[in-house]
Design a protein around this motif. Structure first.
Motif, PDB file in Angstrom:
ATOM      1  N   ARG A  84       5.249   4.096   6.094  1.00 30.05           N
ATOM      2  CA  ARG A  84       4.772   4.046   7.472  1.00 30.05           C
ATOM      3  C   ARG A  84       4.797   2.621   8.018  1.00 30.05           C
TER       4      ARG A  84
ATOM      5  N   GLU B 236       3.328   0.036   7.992  1.00 29.37           N
ATOM      6  CA  GLU B 236       2.359  -0.803   7.291  1.00 29.37           C
ATOM      7  C   GLU B 236       3.104  -1.570   6.192  1.00 29.37           C
TER       8      GLU B 236
ATOM      9  N   ASP C 261       0.840  -1.200   0.000  1.00 26.44           N
ATOM     10  CA  ASP C 261       0.000   0.000   0.000  1.00 26.44           C
ATOM     11  C   ASP C 261       0.873   1.247   0.000  1.00 26.44           C
TER      12      ASP C 261
ATOM     13  N   ASP D 267      -5.603  -2.492  -2.910  1.00 30.93           N
ATOM     14  CA  ASP D 267      -4.734  -1.515  -3.568  1.00 30.93           C
ATOM     15  C   ASP D 267      -4.121  -2.130  -4.825  1.00 30.93           C
TER      16      ASP D 267
END
Ligand code: BGC
Length: 913
Positions: A442, A444, A438, A451
């Motif tokens: 960050r 993630e 994605d 996505d």
């Protein structure tokens, strides 16, 4: 005629290929027109002996032809020779090779080894072995993998040039190994070191920032196969004879960054421990590896208002910074990363959330080059600490991603559009790092299925993503269960969640994109059970009305039409309407895939199901007079683009869509789900001009709004940076998130007009569609048959079109403003003809909104000078979204003259980005 680009499984002369029936592809290149292959012959030999002779095949197939010879042996070099004939009797030949790997994981004779460092030890273990070579070496191959991420050196030199091996897969079932050529690295006395970082296996990962998703101890498995000139062989392999110590990498985490202490030396070696890990799970590397693909020089040194020393690389990217310098012994240099500066010009690392992304280097007094090993960051800016003086030449940004071939190009007469294209490409580079993520910055960086699904079509134009997605789809299938369907992230470290529409549909949509783009039938074969499994999962969750209307859904994720003040992220479109639209779409694709695979019974079964879902969809979500339950842009777009609405309702739905867009002053409100289809739906339904208007909008919300705000990658949100320069602070604001980059596909398919009429572009359609505001486009797509090009100019009452069609394909050319398409074979074509059409468009007009105008410094300057009272009016913000004509309807007469002057001045300013 020449034969070029002989590929084995999309690769050139691959090493370590572990596919039992590799497929061969080639391209015909010729100066002549209408070149068509009429026959081919493939020979595969091993040490001069034929292991497969396809015989002369009367066929125009030149893509992905499957090996059908003797069973391939492990660690063996095969020579490939392809001959082709065209219909004029021309003949051409190409030669290549491939070398098999171990073919199965259980062929590893090495043992997994690990260490017994205390649990709180953060340093990366370095596994070492010394060995001697007494005879003359002919070839050296290293087969290796790790639980963690690893790097091998022999005598201090890095083996290979790849990063993040063995890549991220569903380690519970699949782990890749890599093959390296190391012929030149061995000396008489050798030291081999394998350093292992935590990586995805053991590292801190996921929004919870917790470690040990797959295991709490890194481990390695490797063997060096040395073939001597005298024909004998020797294998050096990981076993209990190896030692282990802690190395200079004092800590390394993907999210957190890496600390390298070049003064550190640990002479205490301890014995390794055995580790058990099922070798059945080991597979050969399936996609291209991650490499440093580009290096960017530092652009500017900035001292921020807060006093931070910041370096700008001019591009938001994924990778790390290489630092070359001579520091003092013990001097610590710290590099922090950020995507952006805030509106005051200060360093703003908030978009990274908990991923602290700090690299630290401890110097040893010598001239040194520092480069992290097992971490990557998403950044454009770095803040540097620990250096008195900063010399920009010491800093280089290394761009890292899976090294796929770039296959697309796009430029137009509009510089903002060109920047948008660049942003899309950079977001793909930044997020195709072993898996489709994605975001790269960050806490993630996960393989979010939704996505990837929405971006896949664009991705496949930009780069050859066949192997990349094939690998990831294998993981997807391996994570899929009857009980939970397809997880939202692949590899799945978030635990069990029920499948969700548009996200889990990646299981069906992405194989279809790969098949359509490359003519790759194997991906459908391999994913077929997974594709059906996903549709069957939905069917099992439907109510008696045949629709899926329960459970968690993402809806039109981040759609802007949610209710004012709502913190919901799912947009205004009925979540289950979205879910059932995708249910229908995927079912239709499964039926089509079944026919491709000659599964006729399934084909019929899923087609019937598709018809049933469509009927139920109409009954549930469209009233008898054609009114949609969700009269949102996304609701209408899905009903139209997925061809769900009954023919009798289409006109009204299209009108509803048009009105909705007009009510938003020609702006979009769509989220992840509606955005990819919004402009295609308009273009396909005689509203291409409106699609063009939306596309070229420059104020919020629009694609070009972000470009004008200085974006160099695609943002996660339309409002990631607000018009006043503030950031979205919802806690989820990535500036490198490719989902809205899905507009790229429309740019290739509609503006350039490049489309496949048959899978793999064996038959092509070139159908450029003009929009006002763009007077030229030049695009290309390097298909599996060769380069397709479409370029047009429409200026000064003339249309010029240039098209290139690769050999062994045919095309339909729809020339703009001409009646019937031309049917052509391969070759270059040029057309020139008169037109009345004028595509020049003033960027600003009386229809522009006040905000669009105020976003321009020139306008601000004039208005501040001539109408300061208006600019300082406390209510001015309420007029931002009004068009100038609307404002003039109630404003005094002289305002009109003023705005005419402003608009005139703006249209004369050149766009700079
Ligand atoms: C990710 C997305 C993803 C979404 C779904 C976010 O945190 O960044 O892009 O699809 O979650 O919940």
């Amino acid at each position: 005629m020449e034969l070029k680009d002989l590929r084995v499984e999309y690769r050139e002369n691959p090493l370590g290929l572990d596919i039992k029936k590799p497929r061969f592809s080639w391209k015909l290149v010729s100066e002549e027109k209408n070149v068509m292959q009429t026959a081919y012959r493939i020979f595969v030999t091993k040490e001069g002996k034929t292991v497969w002779d396809s015989g002369e095949q009367d066929s125009s197939s030149s893509v992905l032809i499957e090996y059908n010879g003797l069973e391939l042996e492990p660690r063996t070099l095969y020579q490939v020779q392809v001959e082709v004939w065209d219909y004029k009797g021309n003949w051409a030949i190409a030669k290549g090779s491939f070398e098999t790997g171990l073919l199965k994981g259980t062929n590893f004779s090495a043992d997994w080894i690990t260490h017994d460092f205390p649990a709180d030890e953060t340093a990366c273990p370095v596994f070492t072995k010394e060995f001697k070579v007494k005879k003359e070496v002919e070839k050296v191959r290293i087969y290796a993998t790790a639980l963690g991420v690893y790097e091998i050196t022999i005598n201090g030199k890095k083996v290979g040039d790849t990063y993040f091996a063995p890549g991220w897969t569903n380690y519970h079932q699949r782990i890749q190994y890599q093959t390296y050529q190391a012929d030149e690295l061995l000396q008489e006395k050798n030291t081999m070191e394998i350093t292992v970082g935590n990586g995805w296996y053991k590292g801190i990962f996921g929004f919870t920032c917790t470690p040990n998703h797959y295991g709490d101890r890194v481990s390695v498995l490797a063997e060096v196969h040395i073939t001597y000139v005298d024909g004998t062989m020797e294998i050096v392999k990981t076993d209990e004879s190896w030692n282990v110590t802690t190395g200079k990498i004092r800590s390394s985490e993907i999210y957190m960054g890496e600390t390298i202490d070049s003064c550190y030396k640990n002479e205490n070696f301890s014995s390794v421990l055995p580790m058990s890990f099922d070798k059945e799970r080991i597979i050969g590397q399936e996609s291209e590896p991650v490499r440093i693909t580009t290096k960017l020089k530092a652009k500017e040194l900035i001292v921020t208002p807060k006093g931070e020393k910041v370096i700008d690389f001019g591009q938001n990217l994924t990778g790390f910074v290489e630092l070359k310098l001579t520091g003092k012994t013990g001097q610590i240099i710290t590099i922090r990363h950020a995507e952006v500066l805030d509106k005051d010009g200060n360093f703003y690392p908030e978009t990274l959330r908990q991923a602290i992304s700090i690299d630290q280097f401890v110097c040893n007094g010598e001239e040194q080059t520092f480069l992290p090993h097992f971490t990557f960051h998403g950044f454009r800016y770095i803040a540097v600490e620990g250096l008195e003086e900063i010399n920009l030449e010491n800093f280089t940004a290394c761009v890292l991603h899976t090294q796929m071939e770039e296959t697309g190009t796009f430029t137009s007469s509009n510089p903002l559009v060109n920047q948008l294209y660049s942003n899309i490409l950079w977001s793909q580079r930044g997020n195709f790092l072993d898996i489709p993520t994605d975001c790269p910055q960050r806490d993630e960086r996960l393989g979010w299925t939704g996505d990837a699904q929405v971006f896949a079509g664009t991705a496949a134009f930009n780069m050859n993503v066949a192997s990349f997605f094939t690998k990831w789809l294998h993981d997807l299938a391996s994570e899929q269960t009857e009980e939970f369907g397809v997880p939202h992230v692949i590899p799945n470290i978030l635990g069990n969640q029920d499948g969700a529409a548009a996200w889990s549909d990646a299981a069906v949509i992405i194989p279809w994109v790969i098949y359509q783009t490359y003519g790759d039938v194997r991906v459908l074969e391999e994913q077929y059970e997974s594709m059906k499994g996903w549709v069957d999962y939905i069917s099992a969750h439907c109510g008696t009305n045949g629709l899926w209307q329960k459970g968690f859904q993402y809806g039109d994720w981040l759609g802007l039409d949610k209710e004012e003040g709502s913190t919901e992220r799912t947009g205004a479109t009925d979540k289950y309407l979205v879910a059932n639209a995708f249910y229908a779409y995927s079912t239709n694709l499964v039926s089509k895939a079944a026919y491709v695979l000659d599964e006729h019974e399934d084909g019929q079964k899923y087609d019937q199901l598709y018809q049933k879902i469509k009927k139920a969809f109409n009954e549930e979500y469209i009233t008898a007079s054609g009114r949609m339950v969700s009269e949102t842009q996304t609701g209408c777009v899905l009903a139209l683009y997925f061809d769900l609405a009954d023919v009798k309702y289409r006109e009204r739905i299209l009108k509803t869509l048009e009105i909705n867009i007009a009510n938003h002053k020609n702006h979009l409100t769509t989220g992840f789900v509606g955005t990819p289809y919004l402009l295609p739906a308009l273009s396909d339904n005689n509203l291409h001009d409106l699609a063009g208007t939306l596309f070229l909008k420059e104020d919020y919300p629009s694609w070009l709004y972000a470009v004008k705000k200085g974006a160099t990658t695609i943002w996660e949100r339309w409002n990631s940076i607000l018009p006043n320069g503030d950031f979205d602070t919802s806690g989820m604001n990535s500036l490198n998130h490719y989902a809205y980059g899905s507009i790229g596909e429309w740019m290739y398919r509609k503006l350039a007009g490049i489309n496949q009429l048959e899978p793999g572009y064996k038959k092509i359609s070139i159908k450029p569609q003009f929009i006002k505001g763009i007077t030229s486009v030049e695009a290309s797509f390097n298909s599996v048959y060769g380069e397709i090009k479409s370029a047009w100019i429409c200026r000064n009452q003339k249309i010029l079109v240039d098209v290139v069609i690769p050999a062994n394909t045919t095309a339909l050319l729809y020339l703009p403003e001409k009646e019937n398409p031309l049917e052509v074979g391969s070759g270059s074509y040029h057309f020139e003809y008169e037109t009345e059409t004028n595509l020049e468009r003033a960027r600003f007009s009386m229809d522009s909104t006040l905000k669009e105008i105020l976003d321009e410094p020139v306008a601000l300057q004039i208005l501040n000078q001539y109408a300061p009272e208006m600019m300082n009016h406390p209510m001015i913000e309420f007029a931002y979204q009004l068009s100038i004509s609307e404002i003039l309807a109630t404003a005094p007469g002289e305002t009109e003259t003023l705005f005419k002057m402003v608009i005139d001045a703006l249209n004369r300013t050149v766009i700079t980005i």
